[in-house]
Write a protein that holds these residues in place. Structure first.
Motif, short mmCIF file in Angstrom:
data_model
loop_
_atom_site.label_atom_id
_atom_site.label_comp_id
_atom_site.label_asym_id
_atom_site.label_seq_id
_atom_site.Cartn_x
_atom_site.Cartn_y
_atom_site.Cartn_z
N LEU A 9 0.93 -1.15 0.00
CA LEU A 9 -0.18 0.01 0.18
C LEU A 9 1.30 1.21 0.02
CD1 LEU A 9 -2.45 -1.37 2.51
CD2 LEU A 9 -3.31 -0.42 -0.21
N ILE A 10 1.44 1.14 0.32
CA ILE A 10 3.10 2.60 0.71
C ILE A 10 3.46 2.51 -0.45
CG2 ILE A 10 4.92 3.14 2.14
CD1 ILE A 10 3.99 2.20 4.20
N SER A 11 3.63 1.88 -1.52
CA SER A 11 4.39 1.89 -2.39
C SER A 11 3.70 2.11 -3.82
CB SER A 11 4.99 0.27 -2.97
OG SER A 11 4.57 -1.08 -3.14
N GLY A 12 2.40 1.82 -3.32
CA GLY A 12 1.10 1.51 -4.77
C GLY A 12 0.94 0.70 -5.21
N ILE A 13 1.30 -0.35 -5.46
CA ILE A 13 0.92 -1.84 -5.79
C ILE A 13 0.36 -2.62 -5.42
CG2 ILE A 13 2.10 -4.14 -6.29
CD1 ILE A 13 4.95 -3.28 -5.10
N ASP A 14 -0.03 -2.28 -4.55
CA ASP A 14 -2.23 -2.26 -3.82
C ASP A 14 -2.31 -0.71 -3.56
OD1 ASP A 14 -4.07 -3.46 -3.55
OD2 ASP A 14 -3.32 -4.71 -1.63
N GLN A 15 -3.83 -0.77 -3.25
CA GLN A 15 -4.38 -0.21 -3.25
C GLN A 15 -5.63 -0.37 -2.47
OE1 GLN A 15 -4.34 2.74 -4.06
NE2 GLN A 15 -5.51 3.86 -5.61
N PRO A 16 -5.85 0.41 -1.26
CA PRO A 16 -6.72 0.85 -0.33
C PRO A 16 -8.44 0.50 -0.82
CG PRO A 16 -5.67 3.14 0.60
CD PRO A 16 -4.90 2.26 -1.25
N SER A 17 -8.57 -0.12 0.29
CA SER A 17 -10.42 0.13 0.11
C SER A 17 -11.16 0.88 0.75
CB SER A 17 -11.28 -1.12 0.91
OG SER A 17 -10.54 -2.82 0.59
N ALA A 18 -9.86 1.94 1.85
CA ALA A 18 -10.65 3.48 1.91
C ALA A 18 -9.46 3.97 2.47
CB ALA A 18 -11.73 3.02 3.15
N GLY A 19 -9.53 5.02 2.82
CA GLY A 19 -8.62 6.11 3.10
C GLY A 19 -7.65 6.69 2.54
N ARG A 20 -6.32 7.43 2.52
CA ARG A 20 -4.92 7.41 1.89
C ARG A 20 -3.13 7.38 1.50
NH1 ARG A 20 -6.62 12.66 3.50
NH2 ARG A 20 -5.06 12.68 4.62
N VAL A 21 -3.29 7.06 1.37
CA VAL A 21 -1.80 6.65 1.46
C VAL A 21 -0.49 8.14 0.57
CG1 VAL A 21 0.57 5.60 0.59
CG2 VAL A 21 -1.91 4.56 1.28
N CYS A 22 -0.28 8.98 1.36
CA CYS A 22 0.78 9.83 0.36
C CYS A 22 2.48 9.42 0.98
CB CYS A 22 0.15 11.31 1.67
SG CYS A 22 -1.40 12.36 0.82
N VAL A 23 3.07 9.78 0.14
CA VAL A 23 3.97 9.27 -0.03
C VAL A 23 4.56 10.86 -0.72
CG1 VAL A 23 6.06 8.05 -0.28
CG2 VAL A 23 4.04 7.05 0.08
N ASP A 24 6.22 11.76 0.51
CA ASP A 24 6.68 12.21 -0.08
C ASP A 24 5.62 13.10 -0.85
OD1 ASP A 24 9.49 13.80 -0.40
OD2 ASP A 24 9.53 12.82 -2.25
N GLY A 25 4.44 13.45 -0.50
CA GLY A 25 3.85 14.28 -0.57
C GLY A 25 3.02 14.27 -2.04
N VAL A 26 3.21 13.09 -2.28
CA VAL A 26 1.79 12.63 -3.54
C VAL A 26 1.45 11.39 -2.82
CG1 VAL A 26 1.87 11.73 -5.72
CG2 VAL A 26 3.76 12.69 -5.95
N ASP A 27 -0.65 12.15 -2.77
CA ASP A 27 -1.35 10.97 -3.01
C ASP A 27 -1.42 10.15 -3.59
OD1 ASP A 27 -3.91 9.73 -2.13
OD2 ASP A 27 -4.73 11.59 -2.10
N LEU A 28 -1.07 8.85 -3.15
CA LEU A 28 -0.81 7.95 -4.74
C LEU A 28 -2.44 6.84 -4.80
CD1 LEU A 28 2.26 5.73 -3.00
CD2 LEU A 28 1.87 7.55 -4.40
N THR A 29 -3.34 7.36 -3.79
CA THR A 29 -4.28 6.91 -3.80
C THR A 29 -5.77 7.60 -5.12
OG1 THR A 29 -5.37 8.08 -2.29
CG2 THR A 29 -4.63 6.08 -1.47
N ALA A 30 -4.91 9.15 -4.99
CA ALA A 30 -5.46 10.15 -6.42
C ALA A 30 -4.57 9.46 -7.69
CB ALA A 30 -5.22 11.21 -6.20
N LEU A 31 -3.66 8.67 -7.68
CA LEU A 31 -2.70 8.47 -9.15
C LEU A 31 -3.75 7.16 -9.87
CD1 LEU A 31 0.38 9.30 -8.13
CD2 LEU A 31 -0.66 10.51 -9.03
#
Length: 239
Positions: free
Chosen positions: A65-87
């Protein structure tokens, strides 16, 4: 101001990893399995976090989830200022190539590439072929004491040497975050100890953020924080 429930003091460097109200559900046959619910985590720039937990608790899923390989069912993952759940998937893949370094239990080296070519791979994937980038590969080989092995192939190396190649590969492109999933699980105890010391030393020297999954509590002495994933929640492991 007190520390957060996961042990992060408010007087720390900027946050690089921010997980907010994370939830992950899986379908298992005709049943739904809830792996995380309302999971929060903030990791600062340059911090080394050790993540413990029993098999099946979701440690590797959390790294995905942190790497963006998988996506969460809910919630938000931001890494280095980028919202991966929005990509979208392509955007997450591009981000991962630039900003994430990986170290795996089974090394995951490409057998047809030399040691130097394996280390250079993240740079090639990012179209980085400058003289400075070539010098960076040589510096990383030196940092893991493999300068004399540059033209060898992975199958001619010991397990510890292969993992040192993997460490150099994970850091060569200067990512914001290194994710290590049981990096000593395929090594004997003494070699594993040296690899852990080398990995944590390299990330500290480079200012890179590290999240390392392991079964072994002894790795905790090398981290800034030790967290245990239990029943979908993160708990601080006292020093």
């Amino acid at each position: 101001m007190p520390a957060s429930p996961t042990g992060k003091s408010p007087n720390t460097p900027p946050t690089v990893i921010d997980l907010f109200r994370l939830e992950k559900r899986y379908e298992e046959g005709d049943r739904e399995r809830l792996l995380f619910r309302g999971l929060d985590l903030q990791v600062s720039r340059g911090e080394a976090v050790i993540l413990l937990g029993r098999s099946g608790s979701g440690k590797s899923t959390l790294l995905n989830l942190i790497s963006g390989i998988d996506q969460p069912s809910a919630g938000r993952v931001c890494v280095d200022g980028v919202d991966l759940t929005a990509l979208n998937e392509e955007g997450r893949s591009r981000f991962r190539r630039r900003q994430i370094g990986f170290v795996y239990q089974f090394f995951n080296l490409i057998p047809t590439l030399t040691v130097e070519e394996n280390v250079r791979l993240p740079l090639d994937l990012n179209n980085r072929r400058s003289q400075a980038d070539r010098q960076r590969v040589l510096e990383m080989l030196s940092a893991v004491d493999l300068t004399g092995h540059a033209t060898r192939f992975p199958d001619t190396l010991s397990g510890g040497e292969q993992q040192r190649v993997a460490l150099a590969r994970a850091l060569v492109h200067q990512p914001a975050v290194v994710l290590a999933d049981e990096p000593t699980g395929n090594l004997d105890a003494e070699t594993g100890r040296r690899i852990l010391e080398l990995l944590t030393g390299l990330v500290r020297d480079s200012g890179t953020t590290l999240v390392m999954v392991t079964h072994g509590a002894e790795a905790g002495a090398l981290g800034d924080r030790v967290l245990r994933l239990e029943a979908g929640r993160l708990e601080v492991v006292p020093p």
